[in-house]
Each structure stands twice: as structure tokens, then as C-alpha cells.
Write an enzyme that holds these catalytic residues in place. Structure first.
Site, PDB file in Angstrom:
ATOM      1  N   TYR A  53       0.825  -1.204   0.000  1.00 62.01           N
ATOM      2  CA  TYR A  53       0.000   0.000   0.000  1.00 62.01           C
ATOM      3  C   TYR A  53       0.857   1.252   0.000  1.00 62.01           C
ATOM      4  O   TYR A  53       1.966   1.248   0.525  1.00 62.01           O
ATOM      5  CB  TYR A  53      -0.899   0.034   1.234  1.00 62.01           C
ATOM      6  CG  TYR A  53      -1.996  -1.009   1.260  1.00 62.01           C
ATOM      7  CD1 TYR A  53      -2.303  -1.778   0.138  1.00 62.01           C
ATOM      8  CD2 TYR A  53      -2.727  -1.247   2.425  1.00 62.01           C
ATOM      9  CE1 TYR A  53      -3.306  -2.730   0.195  1.00 62.01           C
ATOM     10  CE2 TYR A  53      -3.728  -2.198   2.475  1.00 62.01           C
ATOM     11  CZ  TYR A  53      -4.014  -2.942   1.354  1.00 62.01           C
ATOM     12  OH  TYR A  53      -5.016  -3.889   1.408  1.00 62.01           O
ATOM     13  N   SER A 237     -13.635  -4.378   1.096  1.00 58.66           N
ATOM     14  CA  SER A 237     -14.610  -3.748   0.188  1.00 58.66           C
ATOM     15  C   SER A 237     -16.052  -3.998   0.616  1.00 58.66           C
ATOM     16  O   SER A 237     -16.908  -4.356  -0.201  1.00 58.66           O
ATOM     17  CB  SER A 237     -14.403  -4.222  -1.258  1.00 58.66           C
ATOM     18  OG  SER A 237     -13.193  -3.736  -1.780  1.00 58.66           O
ATOM     19  N   LEU A 239     -18.211  -1.900   1.215  1.00 54.43           N
ATOM     20  CA  LEU A 239     -19.052  -0.926   0.515  1.00 54.43           C
ATOM     21  C   LEU A 239     -18.868  -1.031  -0.991  1.00 54.43           C
ATOM     22  O   LEU A 239     -19.283  -0.143  -1.745  1.00 54.43           O
ATOM     23  CB  LEU A 239     -18.733   0.497   0.989  1.00 54.43           C
ATOM     24  CG  LEU A 239     -18.993   0.766   2.470  1.00 54.43           C
ATOM     25  CD1 LEU A 239     -18.564   2.187   2.837  1.00 54.43           C
ATOM     26  CD2 LEU A 239     -20.454   0.540   2.816  1.00 54.43           C
ATOM     27  N   LEU A 244     -21.911   0.949  -3.042  1.00 54.41           N
ATOM     28  CA  LEU A 244     -23.059   0.817  -2.157  1.00 54.41           C
ATOM     29  C   LEU A 244     -23.403   2.090  -1.398  1.00 54.41           C
ATOM     30  O   LEU A 244     -24.440   2.165  -0.748  1.00 54.41           O
ATOM     31  CB  LEU A 244     -22.826  -0.333  -1.175  1.00 54.41           C
ATOM     32  CG  LEU A 244     -22.944  -1.728  -1.800  1.00 54.41           C
ATOM     33  CD1 LEU A 244     -22.400  -2.798  -0.872  1.00 54.41           C
ATOM     34  CD2 LEU A 244     -24.400  -2.041  -2.178  1.00 54.41           C
ATOM     35  N   LYS A 247     -23.185   6.861  -4.387  1.00 55.17           N
ATOM     36  CA  LYS A 247     -22.626   8.095  -4.945  1.00 55.17           C
ATOM     37  C   LYS A 247     -22.332   8.016  -6.437  1.00 55.17           C
ATOM     38  O   LYS A 247     -22.174   9.058  -7.088  1.00 55.17           O
ATOM     39  CB  LYS A 247     -21.342   8.487  -4.209  1.00 55.17           C
ATOM     40  CG  LYS A 247     -20.168   7.530  -4.374  1.00 55.17           C
ATOM     41  CD  LYS A 247     -18.981   8.004  -3.536  1.00 55.17           C
ATOM     42  CE  LYS A 247     -17.791   7.067  -3.672  1.00 55.17           C
ATOM     43  NZ  LYS A 247     -16.650   7.503  -2.804  1.00 55.17           N
TER      44      LYS A 247
END
Length: 348
Positions: A53, A237, A239, A244, A247
């Protein structure tokens, strides 16, 4: 903040897990520090990161930056390291952005962990995860063409034992507490568990796979394994990379959002995904619930232990997410979600 069992350890972790994959790209260090403070204050006691990351995109020159930011927070907050469980990951085979594309072995496990410890400015990690299996994975939309026929079982099992044996040494040295998996299958997880039992080696305690209202591959064989073998799901994940939240509905692409930066959301951007999202957003609105809260609260209705790894690009988004803590969905809402899932299965 409710908690869930963490594997067979006898420990519990919070139902929400702070994800960090945008720290250093979309999320600056000062906001990342604020997120740590807010999360711990809200009762979150597990934080997830990885040596590769930040993402969006993954680049060789930024590998380790996220761990470095978390390490700076650790250094700036002496005495608070024990306030949370720290989970990080060793990368598997990749396009030469970490360790020149080497597989996970006993030697690379040690090398990677020691690199993470230095960046994280800590003596140990609580949960050390294998980011993806050497043999490949059906995660990330690879399920549509998944072909395990080229796998060599003997080589796979020998490698697993080698990694567990090195993990045992690292546990003994106090550099890690628990071994864990990510992007794994039922067969793979069962083999790790069998080897640990047969050879008195560290036991896999969690598996980090994608799971949300839009991605429910975990619901069958892995769910059964999760319950019977006490392997906790760290769901990434939850969302669906922001889908979800609603937006992105009706063609909207907010500036600076993951879709704005990453295009098709790793293959999740499909017509059927928007149709399914519309169904879930409608349920939320009719019951006066934020779609974010609906999606996260639903995970805690599942019949296996889940800690949901959310990513908040900003502390303002984190504030919204924290509203899902301790929320309970009525049976009526759960039934409507089940009906929507049947109408919109496998949307990507």
C-alpha cells in the site's frame, strides 16, 4: 462498538476494522493520523494495512508508504501500540513492484515482515496475512476464468508447510502473533489448517476476502469452513469500492473518487452492479437509513464472524461510517435484502 471472536484465539476484535490503503495517495498523513485517533476513540481496535500500500494506483515507488505513515503515528503515540491489533500483509507474486516478483516462501516471509516492522516502528504485528496465494486466486473477478488444473498439489502443500514453519519461528521470536490468509479459497484454507494441526504449527485465524451485498462468494463453502473451523472473515470492500454508498448512481463520478481515478473499479463497474445498488439504496431510503449504514450493518447479520475493513479517504467519510456501529437491522429489512439479492445475484 460490538465485537466478534477472532479465530480460535479467545480474543475479540471490533466489528469494524480501519483500512488504510489510501494513506499516502488520496489520504494525506495528517488526515490518516486523525482517522487513527477517531477510530480508537470510537472503539475500533483492529487496523489493516499491507506492505504494497497505498493503492489507486499501486506503484513500485510508493510501496511501503502507508505502513510508514502508520509507523509515524505509532512513534508519535508511545504507549498506544497495545490499544489495537495491527494486521499487515506480505505480497505474493506480482509485477515486480515488491521483491522483484518472488513467491511467498519461508525466507521472503521473514524478509517482508522485518521490512514491515521497520516501517511500522513496532516490535511485532498481531496478524500477519499472506496477501494472495502463490498458486493464484479466483478473487478480483478472476472467478469467471478460474482454472486450477495446472496446480501442483505436492509443491503447494510443501510450500505451505515451509511458510508455517517459518511463521512458528517468528512467533517464538515475538515478531508476530498470528498467521492469516487473504484472497484464499476453501481448499487452500483447509490445507493450511490441516498442516497446522498435523505438525503443531501456527494456526490460521482469519481470512481477508472480498465480501459485501454485491459480492457474496463467501456465503457457501467458505462460510461453512469459517463457522466450523473458527476462522474469522476480515471482509474487504464491504461498501463495494463505494458503489453501495449510492454516490456513483445515474452516471455521477465525484471528482477525486476511486472511479474518477481507477475507472472501472477493478471490474466492479457493470450495469448490473448499478441495478443491484439501486435496489439496496431504495431499501435504505424507505427505512430512513443511510445506505452506508445498511451495507455495514447487514454484514453483522451473517452467520459467521466478520470484522468489516472499511476505507475512508477522508475523516469526514469516517465520521459517516462510524454511525453504523451497533446498528441492528430489523427482520423486515433483512428479508427485503434477501429478496434483492435473489433478484440481483453476482452483479459483477
Amino acid at each position: 462498538m460490538q465485537s466478534v471472536p477472532f479465530g480460535s484465539t479467545g480474543l475479540n476484535v471490533s466489528e469494524l476494522c480501519l483500512g488504510t490503503m489510501t494513506w499516502g495517495t488520496q489520504t494525506p498523513a495528517e488526515d490518516a493520523f486523525r482517522q487513527m485517533d477517531m477510530s480508537l476513540a470510537a472503539g475500533i481496535d483492529i487496523v489493516d494495512t499491507a506492505e504494497m500500500y497505498p493503492v489507486n494506483p499501486v506503484k513500485k515507488e510508493t510501496v511501503g508508504v502507508t505502513e510508514g505513515i502508520l509507523g509515524d503515528w505509532n512513534a508519535a503515540n508511545p504507549g498506544r501500540r497495545g490499544d489495537y491489533m495491527l494486521a499487515t500483509k506480505i505480497s505474493g507474486y506480482n509485477e515486480r513492484f515488491v521483491r522483484e516478483g518472488q513467491n511467498i516462501t519461508g525466507a521472503t516471509l521473514r524478509e517482508a515482515l522485518e521490512g514491515s516492522l521497520a516501517r511500522l516502528k513496532t516490535d511485532y504485528v498481531d496478524v500477519y496475512q499472506l496477501h494472495w496465494p502463490n498458486r493464484g486466486s479466483y478473487q478480483f473477478r478472476q472467478n469467471w476464468t478460474y482454472d486450477p488444473s495446472g496446480q501442483n498439489r505436492a509443491e503447494t502443500v510443501d510450500n505451505m508447510r515451509e511458510v508455517l514453519e517459518e511463521a512458528a519461528k517468528l512467533v517464538e521470536e515475538g515478531k508476530m502473533r498470528y498467521i492469516a490468509l487473504s484472497n484464499e479459497s476453501t481448499w487452500g484454507t483447509a490445507q493450511w489448517l490441516r498442516l497446522s494441526e498435523d505438525h503443531a504449527l501456527p494456526r490460521v485465524q482469519s481470512i481477508q476476502n472480498e465480501y459485501s451485498l454485491l459480492c457474496r462468494m463467501y456465503d457457501t463453502d467458505l462460510a461453512e469452513l469459517s463457522v466450523n473451523e473458527q476462522v474469522t472473515l476480515l471482509a474487504f470492500s464491504p461498501l463495494a469500492t463505494g458503489l453501495l454508498t449510492g454516490k456513483y448512481q445515474n452516471g455521477v463520478i465525484p471528482a477525486g473518487s476511486r472511479m474518477d481515478i481507477g475507472g472501472n473499479l477493478g471490474g466492479r463497474k457493470t450495469d448490473r452492479a448499478f441495478e443491484a445498488t439501486a435496489a439496496y439504496v431504495d431499501i435504505a431510503k424507505r427505512h430512513g437509513i443511510d445506505p452506508v449504514h445498511l451495507a455495514l450493518a447487514w454484514l453483522q447479520t451473517r452467520p459467521f464472524a466478520i470484522s468489516s475493513i472499511f476505507g475512508a479517504t477522508t475523516s469526514a467519510q469516517l465520521e459517516v461510517i462510524l454511525g453504523a456501529a451497533d446498528m441492528t437491522l430489523s427482520q423486515e429489512i433483512q428479508d427485503e435484502i434477501t429478496a434483492a439479492h435473489k433478484a440481483h445475484p453476482m452483479p459483477y
